[in-house]
Design a protein around this motif. Structure first.
Motif, mmCIF file in Angstrom:
data_model
loop_
_atom_site.group_PDB
_atom_site.id
_atom_site.type_symbol
_atom_site.label_atom_id
_atom_site.label_comp_id
_atom_site.label_asym_id
_atom_site.label_seq_id
_atom_site.Cartn_x
_atom_site.Cartn_y
_atom_site.Cartn_z
ATOM 1 N N MET A 71 5.039 5.962 -9.666
ATOM 2 C CA MET A 71 4.656 5.978 -8.261
ATOM 3 C C MET A 71 4.888 4.582 -7.685
ATOM 4 S SD MET A 71 0.915 6.845 -6.593
ATOM 5 C CE MET A 71 0.844 8.478 -7.321
ATOM 6 N N SER A 72 5.600 4.513 -6.579
ATOM 7 C CA SER A 72 5.861 3.219 -5.950
ATOM 8 C C SER A 72 4.570 2.623 -5.407
ATOM 9 C CB SER A 72 6.871 3.380 -4.809
ATOM 10 O OG SER A 72 6.269 4.074 -3.721
ATOM 11 N N VAL A 73 4.600 1.328 -5.152
ATOM 12 C CA VAL A 73 3.429 0.669 -4.570
ATOM 13 C C VAL A 73 3.108 1.278 -3.206
ATOM 14 C CG1 VAL A 73 2.555 -1.517 -3.673
ATOM 15 C CG2 VAL A 73 3.801 -1.471 -5.837
ATOM 16 N N ALA A 74 4.124 1.532 -2.386
ATOM 17 C CA ALA A 74 3.885 2.102 -1.056
ATOM 18 C C ALA A 74 3.244 3.479 -1.156
ATOM 19 C CB ALA A 74 5.195 2.181 -0.285
ATOM 20 N N ALA A 75 3.731 4.309 -2.065
ATOM 21 C CA ALA A 75 3.141 5.638 -2.238
ATOM 22 C C ALA A 75 1.725 5.546 -2.770
ATOM 23 C CB ALA A 75 4.013 6.465 -3.188
ATOM 24 N N ALA A 76 1.484 4.599 -3.671
ATOM 25 C CA ALA A 76 0.138 4.431 -4.215
ATOM 26 C C ALA A 76 -0.830 3.974 -3.133
ATOM 27 C CB ALA A 76 0.164 3.431 -5.366
ATOM 28 N N ILE A 77 -0.394 3.088 -2.276
ATOM 29 C CA ILE A 77 -1.257 2.634 -1.182
ATOM 30 C C ILE A 77 -1.619 3.807 -0.281
ATOM 31 C CG2 ILE A 77 -1.278 1.261 0.934
ATOM 32 C CD1 ILE A 77 0.257 -0.910 -0.641
ATOM 33 N N ASP A 78 -0.657 4.658 0.023
ATOM 34 C CA ASP A 78 -0.953 5.830 0.847
ATOM 35 C C ASP A 78 -1.987 6.732 0.182
ATOM 36 O OD1 ASP A 78 0.709 5.096 2.900
ATOM 37 O OD2 ASP A 78 2.415 6.286 2.209
ATOM 38 N N ARG A 79 -1.852 6.940 -1.125
ATOM 39 C CA ARG A 79 -2.826 7.746 -1.858
ATOM 40 C C ARG A 79 -4.194 7.072 -1.868
ATOM 41 N NH1 ARG A 79 -1.135 10.805 -6.303
ATOM 42 N NH2 ARG A 79 -3.357 10.868 -6.838
ATOM 43 N N ALA A 80 -4.197 5.764 -1.976
ATOM 44 C CA ALA A 80 -5.448 5.020 -2.102
ATOM 45 C C ALA A 80 -6.276 5.027 -0.819
ATOM 46 C CB ALA A 80 -5.143 3.579 -2.506
ATOM 47 N N ARG A 81 -5.666 5.322 0.293
ATOM 48 C CA ARG A 81 -6.404 5.284 1.559
ATOM 49 C C ARG A 81 -7.555 6.285 1.589
ATOM 50 N NH1 ARG A 81 -3.576 2.016 4.987
ATOM 51 N NH2 ARG A 81 -1.332 1.813 4.596
#
Length: 248
Positions: free
Chosen positions: A1-11
């Motif tokens: 999982m890319s950092v950008a995708a992980a950040i979206d999930r983390a929201r």
């Protein structure tokens, strides 16, 4: 999982664990990206002692002075600039420490994690022994992490130290979740402590099951088997000397 995708999930999470290989600067750059994007109410650092929180509050905009106040040069952790960049990326976040000092780690080695933790240990599951399979797996992990150079008799105590560190991270994250403001709590720690199956997320889930958690790992090589994280990525390894040579 890319950092950008992980950040979206983390929201959607209340507490976000972002692991690292401690001396890999790319991993710290990603952690700073999480801090910048999520605007957390609090950031928990495995590397900072709770008593260092006042020093951060006093000197957070002066990295040189803060590093001196935290005695970072003698802490054993890598370049302070990498960690300060995470602090700077979320200027409104409370900075919380979860570092376990050596004396407390030694107490866990000899007397167990629950006794070393003290009041409230049961909330984080420290009053219950690990299942036999989990104990064996964690001892094997400790042996591998120390290049298979530790005497077998030390491994159960090393597992107790890790359990203590997991619980302290969970305790600080729980404290951060009750801090004023919006945004999640961001936890900066090694990959092992970010594991959902038995790391700090498991300890936090035991104490506060109502919190939504997200855990992201950063490796230097692809794992051979499924790993207990909500997402992960692989980066180039950092340049370093062979750590087992120093242990030998």
């Amino acid at each position: 999982m890319s950092v950008a995708a992980a950040i979206d999930r983390a929201r959607a999470a209340d507490v976000v664990f972002v692991g690292e290989v401690h001396d890999n600067p790319a991993h710290h750059e990603a952690q700073a990206a999480f801090a910048r994007a999520l605007s957390p109410r609090a950031i928990v650092f495995e590397m900072i002692p709770p008593e260092g929180e006042a020093q951060v509050a006093a000197h957070r905009d002066d990295p040189a002075r803060l590093a001196e106040a935290l005695d970072w040069a003698d802490s054993g952790w890598p370049d302070f600039a990498w960690y300060h960049a995470i602090i700077a990326a979320a200027p409104d976040a409370a900075i919380l420490g979860a570092h376990v000092p050596r004396a407390r780690a030694r107490a866990a080695m000899t007397g167990g994690a629950a006794a070393a933790f003290g009041d409230g240990a049961a909330a984080f599951g420290l009053d219950r022994p690990l299942p036999a399979e989990g104990q064996q797996a964690r001892e094997a992990r400790q042996a591998a992490a120390h290049c298979d150079l530790l005497p077998a008799a030390l491994l159960p105590g090393m597992v107790e130290v890790q359990r203590l560190r997991d619980a302290r991270l969970a305790q600080a994250a729980l404290r951060g979740s009750r801090a004023p403001g919006a945004g999640p709590v961001l936890v900066i720690t090694g990959n092992g402590h970010a594991e959902t199956g038995w790391g700090a997320p498991a300890a936090l889930a035991a104490a506060a099951p109502e919190l939504a958690l997200f855990s992201y790992a950063q490796f230097e090589a692809a794992p051979d088997a499924p790993v207990p994280f909500d997402g992960w990525r692989v980066t180039a390894p950092a340049a370093r000397e062979e750590p087992c040579d120093a242990l030998r």
